[in-house]
Design a protein around this motif. Sequence first.
Motif, PDB file in Angstrom:
ATOM      1  N   CYS A 252       0.809  -1.231   0.000  1.00  0.00           N
ATOM      2  CA  CYS A 252       0.000   0.000   0.000  1.00  0.00           C
ATOM      3  C   CYS A 252       0.837   1.274   0.000  1.00  0.00           C
ATOM      4  CB  CYS A 252      -0.972   0.007   1.176  1.00  0.00           C
ATOM      5  SG  CYS A 252      -2.129  -1.374   1.175  1.00  0.00           S
ATOM      6  N   ASP A 253       1.991   1.246  -0.697  1.00  0.00           N
ATOM      7  CA  ASP A 253       2.807   2.457  -0.775  1.00  0.00           C
ATOM      8  C   ASP A 253       2.596   3.212  -2.079  1.00  0.00           C
ATOM      9  OD1 ASP A 253       4.086   0.822  -2.595  1.00  0.00           O
ATOM     10  OD2 ASP A 253       6.087   1.025  -1.710  1.00  0.00           O
ATOM     11  N   GLY A 254       1.620   2.760  -2.887  1.00  0.00           N
ATOM     12  CA  GLY A 254       1.298   3.441  -4.130  1.00  0.00           C
ATOM     13  C   GLY A 254       2.092   2.977  -5.324  1.00  0.00           C
ATOM     14  N   THR A 255       3.054   2.070  -5.111  1.00  0.00           N
ATOM     15  CA  THR A 255       3.872   1.533  -6.211  1.00  0.00           C
ATOM     16  C   THR A 255       3.664   0.030  -6.297  1.00  0.00           C
ATOM     17  OG1 THR A 255       5.546   3.232  -5.810  1.00  0.00           O
ATOM     18  CG2 THR A 255       6.216   1.328  -7.131  1.00  0.00           C
ATOM     19  N   GLN A 256       3.336  -0.475  -7.493  1.00  0.00           N
ATOM     20  CA  GLN A 256       3.154  -1.922  -7.652  1.00  0.00           C
ATOM     21  C   GLN A 256       4.521  -2.584  -7.753  1.00  0.00           C
ATOM     22  OE1 GLN A 256       0.323  -3.357 -10.655  1.00  0.00           O
ATOM     23  NE2 GLN A 256       1.682  -5.098 -11.044  1.00  0.00           N
ATOM     24  N   ASP A 257       4.848  -3.398  -6.745  1.00  0.00           N
ATOM     25  CA  ASP A 257       6.136  -4.089  -6.719  1.00  0.00           C
ATOM     26  C   ASP A 257       5.994  -5.562  -7.073  1.00  0.00           C
ATOM     27  OD1 ASP A 257       7.856  -1.849  -5.615  1.00  0.00           O
ATOM     28  OD2 ASP A 257       6.321  -1.961  -4.078  1.00  0.00           O
ATOM     29  N   CYS A 258       4.873  -6.185  -6.714  1.00  0.00           N
ATOM     30  CA  CYS A 258       4.620  -7.581  -7.079  1.00  0.00           C
ATOM     31  C   CYS A 258       4.135  -7.653  -8.525  1.00  0.00           C
ATOM     32  CB  CYS A 258       3.551  -8.194  -6.162  1.00  0.00           C
ATOM     33  SG  CYS A 258       4.079  -8.408  -4.452  1.00  0.00           S
ATOM     34  N   ASP A 259       4.551  -8.697  -9.242  1.00  0.00           N
ATOM     35  CA  ASP A 259       4.099  -8.869 -10.630  1.00  0.00           C
ATOM     36  C   ASP A 259       2.586  -8.965 -10.707  1.00  0.00           C
ATOM     37  OD1 ASP A 259       6.718  -8.866 -11.423  1.00  0.00           O
ATOM     38  OD2 ASP A 259       6.917 -11.059 -11.442  1.00  0.00           O
ATOM     39  N   ASP A 260       1.971  -9.557  -9.677  1.00  0.00           N
ATOM     40  CA  ASP A 260       0.512  -9.737  -9.703  1.00  0.00           C
ATOM     41  C   ASP A 260      -0.231  -8.571  -9.026  1.00  0.00           C
ATOM     42  OD1 ASP A 260       1.147 -10.146  -7.077  1.00  0.00           O
ATOM     43  OD2 ASP A 260       0.419 -12.208  -6.960  1.00  0.00           O
ATOM     44  N   GLY A 261       0.512  -7.553  -8.591  1.00  0.00           N
ATOM     45  CA  GLY A 261      -0.109  -6.371  -7.987  1.00  0.00           C
ATOM     46  C   GLY A 261      -0.677  -6.594  -6.607  1.00  0.00           C
ATOM     47  N   SER A 262      -0.376  -7.731  -5.985  1.00  0.00           N
ATOM     48  CA  SER A 262      -1.001  -8.059  -4.701  1.00  0.00           C
ATOM     49  C   SER A 262      -0.534  -7.157  -3.560  1.00  0.00           C
ATOM     50  CB  SER A 262      -0.744  -9.531  -4.337  1.00  0.00           C
ATOM     51  OG  SER A 262       0.641  -9.825  -4.369  1.00  0.00           O
ATOM     52  N   ASP A 263       0.622  -6.476  -3.713  1.00  0.00           N
ATOM     53  CA  ASP A 263       1.085  -5.575  -2.651  1.00  0.00           C
ATOM     54  C   ASP A 263       0.248  -4.303  -2.582  1.00  0.00           C
ATOM     55  OD1 ASP A 263       2.367  -5.110  -5.216  1.00  0.00           O
ATOM     56  OD2 ASP A 263       3.460  -3.498  -4.238  1.00  0.00           O
ATOM     57  N   GLU A 264      -0.562  -4.050  -3.625  1.00  0.00           N
ATOM     58  CA  GLU A 264      -1.411  -2.861  -3.634  1.00  0.00           C
ATOM     59  C   GLU A 264      -2.897  -3.208  -3.549  1.00  0.00           C
ATOM     60  OE1 GLU A 264      -0.210   0.336  -3.437  1.00  0.00           O
ATOM     61  OE2 GLU A 264       1.683  -0.762  -3.141  1.00  0.00           O
ATOM     62  N   GLU A 265      -3.206  -4.438  -3.166  1.00  0.00           N
ATOM     63  CA  GLU A 265      -4.611  -4.831  -2.987  1.00  0.00           C
ATOM     64  C   GLU A 265      -5.090  -4.450  -1.592  1.00  0.00           C
ATOM     65  OE1 GLU A 265      -4.949  -9.009  -3.731  1.00  0.00           O
ATOM     66  OE2 GLU A 265      -4.763  -8.807  -5.915  1.00  0.00           O
ATOM     67  N   ASN A 266      -6.402  -4.268  -1.460  1.00  0.00           N
ATOM     68  CA  ASN A 266      -7.036  -3.982  -0.160  1.00  0.00           C
ATOM     69  C   ASN A 266      -6.362  -2.799   0.557  1.00  0.00           C
ATOM     70  OD1 ASN A 266      -8.679  -6.345  -0.537  1.00  0.00           O
ATOM     71  ND2 ASN A 266      -6.923  -7.569   0.141  1.00  0.00           N
ATOM     72  N   CYS A 267      -6.172  -1.727  -0.185  1.00  0.00           N
ATOM     73  CA  CYS A 267      -5.451  -0.572   0.371  1.00  0.00           C
ATOM     74  C   CYS A 267      -6.357   0.599   0.741  1.00  0.00           C
ATOM     75  CB  CYS A 267      -4.366  -0.113  -0.607  1.00  0.00           C
ATOM     76  SG  CYS A 267      -2.983  -1.288  -0.701  1.00  0.00           S
ATOM     77  N   ASP A 268      -7.650   0.350   0.858  1.00  0.00           N
ATOM     78  CA  ASP A 268      -8.547   1.405   1.325  1.00  0.00           C
ATOM     79  C   ASP A 268      -8.528   1.400   2.849  1.00  0.00           C
ATOM     80  OD1 ASP A 268     -10.423   3.387   1.560  1.00  0.00           O
ATOM     81  OD2 ASP A 268     -12.151   2.079   1.211  1.00  0.00           O
ATOM     82  N   CYS A 269      -7.408   1.832   3.408  1.00  0.00           N
ATOM     83  CA  CYS A 269      -7.229   1.718   4.868  1.00  0.00           C
ATOM     84  C   CYS A 269      -6.198   2.735   5.335  1.00  0.00           C
ATOM     85  CB  CYS A 269      -6.742   0.304   5.229  1.00  0.00           C
ATOM     86  SG  CYS A 269      -5.143  -0.111   4.456  1.00  0.00           S
ATOM     87  N   GLY A 270      -6.191   2.943   6.644  1.00  0.00           N
ATOM     88  CA  GLY A 270      -5.114   3.695   7.285  1.00  0.00           C
ATOM     89  C   GLY A 270      -5.007   5.156   6.935  1.00  0.00           C
ATOM     90  N   ARG A 271      -6.106   5.742   6.420  1.00  0.00           N
ATOM     91  CA  ARG A 271      -6.031   7.152   6.055  1.00  0.00           C
ATOM     92  C   ARG A 271      -7.163   7.932   6.704  1.00  0.00           C
ATOM     93  NH1 ARG A 271      -4.548   8.455  -0.039  1.00  0.00           N
ATOM     94  NH2 ARG A 271      -4.086  10.408   0.994  1.00  0.00           N
TER      95      ARG A 271
END
Length: 847
Positions: A582-601
Amino acid sequence: MDYMDSGLRYTPNSDKDWDTSVQFLPASDHKKLEKKKGPGRVGAVIGVVIFAAVIALMTGLLVWHFHFRKDVRVKKMYSGSMRITNQVFEDAYENSNSSEFKALAKQVTSQLKAIYSRSPQLAKYYVGSTIQAFSEGSVIAYYLSEFRVPVGQEAAVDNAMSSMERLVDKEQRTLHRPGNSLVLADVVSSALDARLFSSSFSRMFKFSEHTKTNHIGQIQSPGFPDRPYSPNTFLQWQLRADPNHVIKLEFDTVNLEEDCKNDFVKIYDSLVAIESRVMEEMCGYYSPSEPLTFLSSGNVMLVTMATNNKKNYPGFRAKVSQVRRGSQGTTCGGQLMGEKGTFSSPNFPNYYPPRTSCQWSIEVPAGKAVKVSFKKFLMSEPGQENGKDCRKDYVEVNGKKLCGEHPDGAVTETSKTNTMSVVFSSDASYVDRGFSAEFEAIDVKDPCPKQFQCKNQRCIKSELRCDGWNDCGDMSDELNCKCSSDSISCKNGLCKPMFWRCDSIDDCGDGTDELNCGVCKSGEMTCKNNKCVSEKKRCDGRDDCGDGSDELDCERASGTTCTDLTYRCKNNKCISKVNPECDGTQDCDDGSDEENCDCGRSMFKTSRIVGGQDAEEGEFPWQVSLHVKGYGHVCGASIISPRWLVTAAHCVQEDGKTSFSQPGTWEAYLGLHTQRKIGSAVVKRNLKQIIPHPNYNTFTYDNDIALMELDSPVTYSDYIKPVCLPSPQHDFPTGNTVWITGWGATREGGFAATVLQKAQVRIINRSVCNDLMGGQITSRMLCAGVLTGGVDACQGDSGGPLSSPSGNRMFLAGVVSWGDGCARRNKPGIYTTVTKFRGWVKEKTGV
């Protein structure tokens, strides 16, 4: 033609004057080109070719130099105002379509042209001017002037415009002026904010509002609140009040894009956008609980709004009214007498008006001295944020100027006699909330009875001296100390809490607290397991540390070997980047590091309450208050999904009297800010089930975590949002600043807080913390200490969140567990480490 209404489009004059900065190229020496004997036919051909090439090159240079380069001009816009002293204001001047307006406007533009003609630098680039408005006093004219300036000459034109007052004076002293010429004074001029005449604007709107007594008008962005504001749009609202009145502008909603480079609202103490008269610039989302009320210095005000082509938000709405000059909130100063009393800047706690000056004369009984303590001090603006150089807005006490932001109660001034003078002054640009202060009579010989007197005259409890905390605000209570055995003795004489040792932050100021920490030698890196390896072995593709930490945060195209420290994507591939989720940059090939990021704001801008502990409404929207039915608040919790909460296992343990483990015992309040104040933003839910961790130890507090399922899911709002759950590999480094929140007791043995409290704490070195806590710290516990806590501060609450900022989001680093339940000084708080239970949480909740 109106610059603003027409999109500020003008074509430059087609004068043929050469730019004086252009230099002509020297002519070639013809003798060097004469034919000479020797080379023959081949040489002649080569010579002709070279000659032709030189001529072509020179021709090209000349064409570029005199044609293209001359035409590269930039549009420069300047806004300003001037007072016409030999004219009387007429109501018809408010209407730009009236013949009276047009006649005076024509005269002003003609005179502006004459003024600019006095400067060679301005005359040759001048395009034209338009009059935007007139207002009372005798008559004030507001204008926009356009220049087309060759690239490279902008600074020279800015410099010429800065001497506008001198040019006006020169024009006014001309001997052969027409008899009906305008007499001008109080000339103000500044370059227009380039964002206000962007070529990207597709639409421009202009509104006018004249307030009346006992009438509250309203301005709002078009479409509010039913639809977002339009893209690529510029809007302005010219606001007027009757003579001898000022304008009161009160925002109830401001919800724009976060970055002011994109969408913004600017307020001016003028009828045209003069940058030296700007009062405030706003963007982002402001909490409705934060007062956003402005007062003008005169009877006019301008509100502008500019939007770009993406991310459009609801916008803003504000009430407009007029306040009679001299009424409450518009005045300040006077005579203050007696043993004690209070006073504040005008309009406090809202924004004070610009161009205001006032003085308080304080007198206490004879034989006593005056002590003034500033409970709130918020006088910061661009150019003097550090509070040292008070050239703009300031408070002056006995000749000493104060400005900037200061923690509550940190600014104290004492007189040597029974009188004191306090002066408040604000300049023409940027306003702030100001100050609230109290004065009291004190004994000159004993100004702090039974207390310690700080160097800055502040009085603190004697037991706070030499305890490692800067209670005075100027460190005077921590100088020349003899440290206790449970404190760090810094070489420079300071004492610091032991739990600040080895946290990678130089708290002593001389590095004493970071000595003998097992830190590796120069040229070596410290692994997570405290092993030392050469810096050269970092990111070499081999696990030299043994735990893989030397291969973290490495840029490499090929896959990363999976370890306990690397982030595992959903496709089971690992990446070396630390905390990629959830840092705004897709690092995993499958984009899973940016999934479910409607949080913590938090939707709202961060609070600017300095030194205070009250959280702003909506600042921590994942905070939950757990009530025992019929009793009230008992524990805190955190929202992790529309249906699930995380809390502490010790909150739901049976105690023989109450069945805390039963869902029917509890009710959860989400979106709550003030206890017993159930507003429209608050949602109450019963519980469906409670799942304490099966390995929770009631004696050691190990595995102190529990899950609660709500009886029905909640809908997210500005006040109800989930916190981000960290991955098992998420790193919360020692020394990092984190937040604890809750309605805990405000002092040890005291009552719970009514308003949600917040406190900044710092993550503490685990081994140091374990020593402090007698070896009770397990790998599933995390230690954090209060940085700013007062002796009576008891921030935090069992089961509540330890929120860690990462980028622009907050992650749930820990759950309030045990230790300093009431923030005993020099004792860190102990929190359950959430990363250790990430798999268990997912197994039970699916989150």
